[in-house]
Scaffold this active site. Structure first.
Site, PDB file in Angstrom:
ATOM      1  N   CYS A  14       0.610  -1.249   0.025  1.00  0.00           N
ATOM      2  CA  CYS A  14       0.015  -0.043  -0.014  1.00  0.00           C
ATOM      3  C   CYS A  14       1.029   1.327   0.026  1.00  0.00           C
ATOM      4  CB  CYS A  14      -0.957  -0.142   0.989  1.00  0.00           C
ATOM      5  SG  CYS A  14      -2.536   1.141   0.850  1.00  0.00           S
ATOM      6  N   HIS A  74      -3.979  -4.911  -0.504  1.00  0.00           N
ATOM      7  CA  HIS A  74      -3.455  -5.777   1.053  1.00  0.00           C
ATOM      8  C   HIS A  74      -3.644  -7.182   0.853  1.00  0.00           C
ATOM      9  CE1 HIS A  74      -3.235  -2.040   3.565  1.00  0.00           C
ATOM     10  NE2 HIS A  74      -3.974  -1.420   2.826  1.00  0.00           N
ATOM     11  N   GLU A 120      -3.061  -9.303   3.045  1.00  0.00           N
ATOM     12  CA  GLU A 120      -3.468  -9.602   4.308  1.00  0.00           C
ATOM     13  C   GLU A 120      -5.094  -9.821   4.508  1.00  0.00           C
ATOM     14  OE1 GLU A 120      -3.651  -5.338   5.288  1.00  0.00           O
ATOM     15  OE2 GLU A 120      -2.270  -6.930   4.058  1.00  0.00           O
TER      16      GLU A 120
END
Length: 336
Positions: free
Chosen positions: A224, A308, A310
């Site tokens: 990011c 992202h 995750e």
């Protein structure tokens, strides 16, 4: 609708009012703060408090579930976060889509609107508000660590730190303005430039530090804001978008395998194909526009994604990014 505790506590939302387009928020209440076993990482929140400056919803409910600690409304009140409901959030979204990102305020006094003229989001360093003031040590759980990953913490999410620890490495969260010498003192197996809020072009000192660290050839990953800062460090350009990417269901196309993946995004600045740093290759690109969603620079041992992997909240389609970084660390330092 799930994921609002994670979204509101995401440090990347610092300085922003969050508008939920889903018509009902609060349906399972707000869970209590619980640590992931053997760690100091919260399992249900991306930081220890709400980071967004305000909340706009169409309708909220006082729903609770078995692990709920409070209602959505009481949570906002406890943390002194203003919210407003009864808003046609889909109409508001259309206006934001057509007009682009704008400065806003939640207030019951029209005279407060004059303050908006004094607020310049682009010139505020939000990173220094969410980054730790001193290193935070996160020990991998239940086994001897394979090494140490140092995260330059611009506002890193708990879920992101947890996934790095799951690779079997101790993780050290370093302040955003740490010098290269301070980072290298930790003898990192890998360096990660994490997510965070605000305008990346303001962070001149961090960009200079990152350039020096990339030149060491230590395996590195940018996520990011980290993707944007590493791009700038390598000579690319990052520009403000009229319409940012903010959703848990945005499609990207992979140049690794030619597949499309659903990914989680929260960014208002981006790298376009015409602004790529010299020597880097596109790994992922947006299905919707010209945005480069990830790059690889083998000279500097660097892997990045704008999205992202995750994904807290969101789809887990691209968690293989962590496996790619693990393999890079296994191969070790590469001379730039």
């Amino acid at each position: 609708m799930t994921g609002y505790p994670e979204s509101l506590t995401d440090p990347s939302y610092k300085g922003q009012i969050l508008v939920f387009t889903h018509p009902l928020i609060g349906n399972y209440g707000v869970p209590g703060k619980k640590m992931i076993n053997g760690t100091k990482i919260l399992s249900n929140f991306e930081s220890d408090h709400i980071q967004a400056e305000g909340v706009v919803v169409s309708e909220f409910t006082e729903g609770t579930k078995w692990d709920s600690n409070s209602t959505f409304d009481s949570w906002l009140k406890r943390e002194s976060i203003p919210g407003i409901f009864g808003v046609d959030t889909r109409e508001l979204t259309i206006r934001l889509r057509d007009g682009g990102a704008t400065i806003g305020m939640i207030s019951d006094n029209r005279r407060d609107m004059r303050e908006l003229d004094r607020y310049d989001y682009e010139s505020i360093n939000f990173v220094e508000m969410v980054s730790p003031k001193k290193p935070i040590y996160c020990k991998t759980r239940g086994k001897k660590p394979k090494g140490t990953i140092v995260v330059m913490d611009f506002g890193a999410k708990n879920g992101f730190i947890s996934d790095l620890m799951a690779l079997g490495y101790d993780v050290i969260r370093a302040p955003w303005d740490s010098s290269p010498e301070e980072i290298l003192e930790f003898r990192p197996s890998g360096i990660v430039y994490g997510n965070g809020p605000g305008n990346p072009n303001l962070l001149k000192g961090a960009i200079s530090n990152i350039k020096e660290l990339l030149d060491t050839g230590i395996p590195s990953m940018g996520i990011c804001l980290g993707h944007q800062l590493t791009t700038l460090a390598l000579g690319g350009k990052i520009k403000k978008m009229k319409l940012g990417h903010r959703a848990v269901n945005k499609g990207v196309m992979s140049r690794i395998d030619g597949h499309a993946y659903i990914t989680t995004h929260n960014h208002g600045y981006a790298l376009s194909k015409g602004d790529m740093p010299s020597g880097a290759k596109v790994l992922f690109e947006s299905i919707d526009d010209d945005v480069v969603e990830g790059i690889m620079d083998k000279r500097h041992n660097l892997l990045t994604t704008q999205f992202h992997p995750e994904a807290r909240p969101g789809a887990w389609d691209t968690r293989f990014i962590f496996d790619m970084f693990y393999k890079m660390m296994q191969h070790g330092r590469k001379k730039a």
